[in-house]
Design a protein around this motif. Structure first.
Motif, PDB file in Angstrom:
ATOM      1  N   ASN A  73       0.763  -1.206   0.062  1.00  0.00           N
ATOM      2  CA  ASN A  73      -0.193   0.054  -0.006  1.00  0.00           C
ATOM      3  C   ASN A  73       0.827   1.277   0.046  1.00  0.00           C
ATOM      4  O   ASN A  73       0.375   2.158  -0.091  1.00  0.00           O
ATOM      5  N   PHE A  74       2.168   1.167   0.185  1.00  0.00           N
ATOM      6  CA  PHE A  74       2.948   2.141  -0.105  1.00  0.00           C
ATOM      7  C   PHE A  74       3.910   2.065  -1.446  1.00  0.00           C
ATOM      8  O   PHE A  74       3.979   1.117  -2.131  1.00  0.00           O
ATOM      9  N   GLN A  75       4.480   3.327  -1.807  1.00  0.00           N
ATOM     10  CA  GLN A  75       5.116   3.328  -2.971  1.00  0.00           C
ATOM     11  C   GLN A  75       6.570   4.119  -2.939  1.00  0.00           C
ATOM     12  O   GLN A  75       7.353   4.686  -3.701  1.00  0.00           O
ATOM     13  N   CYS A  76       7.253   3.658  -1.885  1.00  0.00           N
ATOM     14  CA  CYS A  76       8.640   4.122  -1.458  1.00  0.00           C
ATOM     15  C   CYS A  76       9.610   3.950  -2.671  1.00  0.00           C
ATOM     16  O   CYS A  76       9.879   2.816  -3.054  1.00  0.00           O
ATOM     17  N   GLY A  77      10.178   5.011  -2.940  1.00  0.00           N
ATOM     18  CA  GLY A  77      11.278   5.063  -3.794  1.00  0.00           C
ATOM     19  C   GLY A  77      12.390   4.331  -3.694  1.00  0.00           C
ATOM     20  O   GLY A  77      13.217   3.892  -4.433  1.00  0.00           O
ATOM     21  N   PHE A  78      12.619   3.891  -2.297  1.00  0.00           N
ATOM     22  CA  PHE A  78      13.796   3.359  -1.879  1.00  0.00           C
ATOM     23  C   PHE A  78      13.389   1.705  -1.363  1.00  0.00           C
ATOM     24  O   PHE A  78      14.189   1.024  -0.702  1.00  0.00           O
ATOM     25  N   CYS A  79      12.296   1.299  -1.650  1.00  0.00           N
ATOM     26  CA  CYS A  79      11.992  -0.005  -1.421  1.00  0.00           C
ATOM     27  C   CYS A  79      13.038  -1.248  -1.855  1.00  0.00           C
ATOM     28  O   CYS A  79      13.669  -0.900  -3.047  1.00  0.00           O
ATOM     29  N   GLN A  80      13.586  -1.866  -1.011  1.00  0.00           N
ATOM     30  CA  GLN A  80      14.416  -2.950  -1.252  1.00  0.00           C
ATOM     31  C   GLN A  80      13.742  -4.209  -1.730  1.00  0.00           C
ATOM     32  O   GLN A  80      14.550  -5.146  -2.038  1.00  0.00           O
ATOM     33  N   PHE A 103       9.234   9.628  20.460  1.00  0.00           N
ATOM     34  CA  PHE A 103       7.871   8.900  20.119  1.00  0.00           C
ATOM     35  C   PHE A 103       7.751   7.463  20.753  1.00  0.00           C
ATOM     36  O   PHE A 103       7.206   6.945  21.584  1.00  0.00           O
ATOM     37  N   ILE A 104       8.966   7.065  20.560  1.00  0.00           N
ATOM     38  CA  ILE A 104       9.184   5.392  20.707  1.00  0.00           C
ATOM     39  C   ILE A 104       8.965   5.308  22.410  1.00  0.00           C
ATOM     40  O   ILE A 104       8.284   4.560  23.090  1.00  0.00           O
ATOM     41  N   ALA A 105       9.930   5.895  22.915  1.00  0.00           N
ATOM     42  CA  ALA A 105      10.265   6.070  24.235  1.00  0.00           C
ATOM     43  C   ALA A 105       8.785   6.388  25.260  1.00  0.00           C
ATOM     44  O   ALA A 105       8.707   6.096  26.168  1.00  0.00           O
ATOM     45  N   GLY A 106       8.641   7.537  24.736  1.00  0.00           N
ATOM     46  CA  GLY A 106       7.462   8.158  25.460  1.00  0.00           C
ATOM     47  C   GLY A 106       5.862   7.504  25.375  1.00  0.00           C
ATOM     48  O   GLY A 106       5.239   7.543  26.184  1.00  0.00           O
ATOM     49  N   GLU A 107       5.676   6.958  23.913  1.00  0.00           N
ATOM     50  CA  GLU A 107       4.305   6.578  23.784  1.00  0.00           C
ATOM     51  C   GLU A 107       4.324   4.810  23.605  1.00  0.00           C
ATOM     52  O   GLU A 107       3.263   4.463  23.785  1.00  0.00           O
ATOM     53  N   LEU A 108       5.475   4.231  23.326  1.00  0.00           N
ATOM     54  CA  LEU A 108       5.380   2.963  23.372  1.00  0.00           C
ATOM     55  C   LEU A 108       6.227   2.188  24.497  1.00  0.00           C
ATOM     56  O   LEU A 108       5.888   1.011  24.834  1.00  0.00           O
ATOM     57  N   GLY A 109       7.290   3.130  24.679  1.00  0.00           N
ATOM     58  CA  GLY A 109       7.919   2.483  26.076  1.00  0.00           C
ATOM     59  C   GLY A 109       9.380   2.346  25.784  1.00  0.00           C
ATOM     60  O   GLY A 109       9.767   2.244  24.704  1.00  0.00           O
ATOM     61  N   PRO A 110      10.168   2.525  26.633  1.00  0.00           N
ATOM     62  CA  PRO A 110      11.485   2.564  26.747  1.00  0.00           C
ATOM     63  C   PRO A 110      12.212   1.333  26.394  1.00  0.00           C
ATOM     64  O   PRO A 110      13.338   1.295  25.982  1.00  0.00           O
ATOM     65  N   GLY A 111      11.674   0.267  26.420  1.00  0.00           N
ATOM     66  CA  GLY A 111      12.160  -1.089  26.362  1.00  0.00           C
ATOM     67  C   GLY A 111      11.733  -1.595  24.795  1.00  0.00           C
ATOM     68  O   GLY A 111      12.075  -2.693  24.677  1.00  0.00           O
ATOM     69  N   VAL A 112      11.060  -0.796  24.071  1.00  0.00           N
ATOM     70  CA  VAL A 112      10.815  -1.132  22.766  1.00  0.00           C
ATOM     71  C   VAL A 112      12.190  -0.978  21.875  1.00  0.00           C
ATOM     72  O   VAL A 112      12.607   0.201  21.807  1.00  0.00           O
ATOM     73  N   PRO A 113      12.805  -1.963  21.332  1.00  0.00           N
ATOM     74  CA  PRO A 113      13.882  -1.947  20.528  1.00  0.00           C
ATOM     75  C   PRO A 113      13.786  -1.150  19.352  1.00  0.00           C
ATOM     76  O   PRO A 113      12.467  -1.125  18.794  1.00  0.00           O
ATOM     77  N   TRP A 114      14.827  -0.166  18.986  1.00  0.00           N
ATOM     78  CA  TRP A 114      14.779   0.608  17.881  1.00  0.00           C
ATOM     79  C   TRP A 114      16.023   0.235  16.947  1.00  0.00           C
ATOM     80  O   TRP A 114      17.085   0.365  17.289  1.00  0.00           O
ATOM     81  N   HIS A 115      15.711  -0.309  15.709  1.00  0.00           N
ATOM     82  CA  HIS A 115      16.601  -0.728  14.775  1.00  0.00           C
ATOM     83  C   HIS A 115      17.032   0.524  13.662  1.00  0.00           C
ATOM     84  O   HIS A 115      15.835   0.794  13.126  1.00  0.00           O
ATOM     85  N   VAL A 116      17.915   1.033  13.816  1.00  0.00           N
ATOM     86  CA  VAL A 116      18.430   2.037  12.778  1.00  0.00           C
ATOM     87  C   VAL A 116      19.230   1.512  11.867  1.00  0.00           C
ATOM     88  O   VAL A 116      20.205   0.940  12.218  1.00  0.00           O
ATOM     89  N   SER A 117      18.755   1.476  10.460  1.00  0.00           N
ATOM     90  CA  SER A 117      19.084   0.773   9.479  1.00  0.00           C
ATOM     91  C   SER A 117      19.770   1.490   8.479  1.00  0.00           C
ATOM     92  O   SER A 117      19.373   2.738   8.153  1.00  0.00           O
ATOM     93  N   ARG A 118      20.907   0.847   7.681  1.00  0.00           N
ATOM     94  CA  ARG A 118      21.506   1.708   6.640  1.00  0.00           C
ATOM     95  C   ARG A 118      20.915   1.259   5.425  1.00  0.00           C
ATOM     96  O   ARG A 118      20.530   0.234   5.016  1.00  0.00           O
ATOM     97  N   PHE A 119      20.818   2.646   4.752  1.00  0.00           N
ATOM     98  CA  PHE A 119      20.153   2.744   3.490  1.00  0.00           C
ATOM     99  C   PHE A 119      21.319   2.512   2.132  1.00  0.00           C
ATOM    100  O   PHE A 119      22.369   2.851   2.651  1.00  0.00           O
ATOM    101  N   HIS A 120      20.983   1.458   1.318  1.00  0.00           N
ATOM    102  CA  HIS A 120      21.820   1.481   0.186  1.00  0.00           C
ATOM    103  C   HIS A 120      20.761   2.038  -0.986  1.00  0.00           C
ATOM    104  O   HIS A 120      19.686   1.483  -1.114  1.00  0.00           O
ATOM    105  N   ALA A 121      21.636   2.485  -2.029  1.00  0.00           N
ATOM    106  CA  ALA A 121      20.926   3.019  -3.221  1.00  0.00           C
ATOM    107  C   ALA A 121      20.102   1.647  -3.824  1.00  0.00           C
ATOM    108  O   ALA A 121      20.493   0.710  -4.158  1.00  0.00           O
ATOM    109  N   ASP A 122      18.497   2.086  -3.897  1.00  0.00           N
ATOM    110  CA  ASP A 122      17.776   0.957  -4.534  1.00  0.00           C
ATOM    111  C   ASP A 122      16.583   1.397  -5.295  1.00  0.00           C
ATOM    112  O   ASP A 122      16.112   2.691  -5.167  1.00  0.00           O
ATOM    113  N   TYR A 123      16.041   0.593  -6.304  1.00  0.00           N
ATOM    114  CA  TYR A 123      14.737   0.857  -7.025  1.00  0.00           C
ATOM    115  C   TYR A 123      14.902   2.229  -7.618  1.00  0.00           C
ATOM    116  O   TYR A 123      15.907   2.732  -8.581  1.00  0.00           O
ATOM    117  N   LYS A 124      13.856   3.195  -7.362  1.00  0.00           N
ATOM    118  CA  LYS A 124      14.089   4.507  -7.705  1.00  0.00           C
ATOM    119  C   LYS A 124      14.989   5.545  -7.015  1.00  0.00           C
ATOM    120  O   LYS A 124      15.308   6.748  -7.402  1.00  0.00           O
TER     121      LYS A 124
END
Ligand code: SF4
Length: 312
Positions: A86-93, A240-261
């Protein structure tokens, strides 16, 4: 022609139109037409799913690959995808399978029943099923039937999703959904509208509803240079994650590589991911992981109790 299956979560409107209630687009679809995802069609005043019998990927993955780091660590997950998004992200892997219905390549795949999927999970010693690679919200019926059956056989279920789900979709799948990794792609509605062709608010609401429903939630942000990599925006996500979901919710910060558009920019510098980690820690998050960086010290499973790494 794609095989049709009765769709869930829709309502009839006047003159045989229907409204789909699966995702935040809430498409109003006239007879013969398709939703934004192109895998749901109004056929004679009834909404049909076109990708129930079109499995395009079926793999046994480590659960950490989802990524889910604090859910059944060290186990295997049978990973399943049907085409569409349902999304059309230009960076879709995974654009070859997520965007194929939209790019005129049709809805191709194999008919694999929920019974066959659950049997495969048992045979391959999988502790869970993951609905992943494309967007499970838009192959909801296959995911729902399989997750329900899996639960009866003692197997857990996970989504890897963009989180653009209606409250009704969350409420319907939650009893059979044990964990979800939601890709929170930005914290600016303008970015969601322009790049994803969607909106931010439904994603934030779905995340809160998933936590409230008792589903184990982890969040991923693909950090894309010049799109969402400012300290302010990364800080907004972390708060938002810490305040609304909880400080124990893991956050994965992921590296972008050029792809698709999106081939006009460099890969995310490691320093930017490390900056995101510091920002997350300042916001109070306990568990931050760098993704798509093989060998990086922070891309390993960590015990939520003692901090010990390397369960795999
Ligand atoms: S799943 Fe979303 S995009 Fe697809 S028809 Fe339903 S509301 Fe529209």
């Amino acid at each position: 022609m794609a095989e049709m299956h009765d769709a869930m979560l829709w309502e009839p409107l006047e003159e045989q139109a229907v409204r789909c209630e699966l995702c935040g687009h809430r498409c109003v679809i006239k007879p013969g037409n398709y939703g934004v995802c192109r895998v749901r069609q109004n056929v004679g005043g009834k909404l049909k799913s076109l990708n129930y019998s079109a499995v395009v990927a079926l793999n046994v993955d480590p659960i950490e690959k989802k990524p889910l780091f604090h859910f059944l660590p060290g186990t295997r997950s049978l990973s399943i995808a049907a085409p569409g998004c349902n999304f059309q992200c230009g960076f879709c892997q995974n654009w070859q399978i997520s965007q194929s219905p939209r790019n005129g390549r049709g809805i191709a795949g194999k008919a694999v029943s929920p019974q066959q999927l659950v049997t495969a999970a048992i045979n391959y010693d999988c502790a869970s099923m993951s609905f992943t690679y494309t967007e499970p919200t838009v192959f909801f019926e296959l995911s729902y039937d399989t997750a329900k059956l899996a639960h009866e056989r003692g197997i857990k279920s996970c989504f890897v999703s963009n989180g653009f789900m209606t409250p009704k979709a969350v409420e319907t799948i939650a009893p059979y959904l044990d964990a979800i990794n939601v890709d929170l792609k930005a914290f600016r509605d303008e970015t969601y509208r322009r790049v994803m062709k969607a909106r931010l608010e439904p994603v934030l609401e779905a995340l809160k509803a998933l936590v409230a429903a008792g589903v184990w939630v982890e969040v991923t942000t693909l950090v894309v240079p010049e799109l969402n990599d400012s300290p302010e925006e990364l800080g907004d996500i972390a708060k938002f994650i810490a305040g609304e979901l909880g400080p124990g919710v893991p956050w994965h910060v992921s590296r972008f590589h050029a792809d698709y558009k999106m081939t006009d920019r460099r890969s995310t510098p490691i320093e930017t991911l490390e900056m995101a980690g510091r920002i997350g820690a300042q916001a109070g998050l306990k568990y931050i992981y760098c993704g798509n960086v093989p060998g990086h010290a922070d891309e390993r499973t960590r015990c939520p109790s003692c901090g010990h790494k390397d369960f795999t």
